[in-house]
Design a protein around this motif. Structure first.
Motif, mmCIF file in Angstrom:
data_model
loop_
_atom_site.group_PDB
_atom_site.id
_atom_site.type_symbol
_atom_site.label_atom_id
_atom_site.label_comp_id
_atom_site.label_asym_id
_atom_site.label_seq_id
_atom_site.Cartn_x
_atom_site.Cartn_y
_atom_site.Cartn_z
ATOM 1 N N ALA A 1 49.494 51.396 35.437
ATOM 2 C CA ALA A 1 48.282 52.170 35.695
ATOM 3 C C ALA A 1 47.395 52.139 34.451
ATOM 4 C CB ALA A 1 48.645 53.603 36.054
ATOM 5 N N PRO A 2 46.098 52.368 34.623
ATOM 6 C CA PRO A 2 45.186 52.364 33.472
ATOM 7 C C PRO A 2 45.650 53.322 32.386
ATOM 8 C CG PRO A 2 43.959 52.435 35.522
ATOM 9 C CD PRO A 2 45.389 52.610 35.889
ATOM 10 N N GLY A 3 45.751 52.803 31.165
ATOM 11 C CA GLY A 3 46.124 53.640 30.032
ATOM 12 C C GLY A 3 47.589 53.989 29.940
ATOM 13 N N LYS A 4 48.402 53.400 30.817
ATOM 14 C CA LYS A 4 49.828 53.710 30.822
ATOM 15 C C LYS A 4 50.659 52.449 30.612
ATOM 16 C CE LYS A 4 49.542 57.826 33.711
ATOM 17 N NZ LYS A 4 50.106 58.533 34.892
ATOM 18 N N GLU A 5 51.917 52.660 30.288
ATOM 19 C CA GLU A 5 52.812 51.532 30.108
ATOM 20 C C GLU A 5 53.274 50.997 31.460
ATOM 21 O OE1 GLU A 5 54.753 52.815 25.786
ATOM 22 O OE2 GLU A 5 56.020 52.652 27.563
ATOM 23 N N ASP B 1 49.366 56.269 42.627
ATOM 24 C CA ASP B 1 49.948 54.937 42.822
ATOM 25 C C ASP B 1 48.969 53.831 42.441
ATOM 26 O OD1 ASP B 1 51.422 56.234 45.798
ATOM 27 O OD2 ASP B 1 52.439 55.856 43.888
ATOM 28 N N THR B 2 47.744 54.200 42.118
ATOM 29 C CA THR B 2 46.758 53.217 41.696
ATOM 30 C C THR B 2 47.229 52.517 40.437
ATOM 31 O OG1 THR B 2 44.904 54.409 42.688
ATOM 32 C CG2 THR B 2 44.399 52.924 40.864
ATOM 33 N N ALA B 3 47.312 51.196 40.502
ATOM 34 C CA ALA B 3 47.837 50.414 39.389
ATOM 35 C C ALA B 3 47.716 48.936 39.720
ATOM 36 C CB ALA B 3 49.303 50.762 39.127
#
Length: 126
Positions: free
Chosen positions: A39-43, A89-91
């Motif tokens: 996801a944006p900004g996440k691992e 769940d957007t990723a």
């Protein structure tokens, strides 16, 4: 060798999508295929994996029950059925493959996989 992932797109909350992934060459026989997402900004995080021959499946506990991994051995293709999708769940979803035989404790990590797809974007609107 490349992995070709497809099936991403825009879906409303509560909707479903099915992702597909296949090696670019049919001669590549996987031992384990998996899905990860970022996801944006996440691992990048583990979603699910399946041992190709036995069909044993492994899931992220937080996603088990909504996501189902499966495969069509004749088509050498892996699927990820995603139901009751939520905005979180957007990723970008990545498929991965190893020809090795990782033990259970390691197949949840991205380092177990030699081959990666280009990623397919899933966007869940609220």
């Amino acid at each position: 060798v490349q992995l070709q992932a497809s099936g991403g797109g825009l879906v409303q909350t509560g909707g479903s999508l099915r992702l597909s992934c296949a090696p670019s060459t049919s001669t590549l026989r996987p031992s384990v295929m998996a899905w990860f997402r970022q996801a944006p900004g996440k691992e990048r995080e583990f979603v699910a994996a399946m041992r190709w021959n036995s069909g044993s499946t492994y899931y992220s506990q937080s996603l088990k029950g909504r996501f189902t991994i499966s495969r069509d051995r004749a088509k050498n293709t892996q699927y990820l059925q995603m139901n009751t999708l939520q905005p979180e769940d957007t990723a970008v979803y990545y498929c991965a493959l190893t020809r090795g035989s990782p033990i259970v404790s390691t197949l949840y990590g991205s380092g177990a996989y030699e081959y990666w797809g280009q990623g397919t974007l899933v966007t869940v609107s609220s």
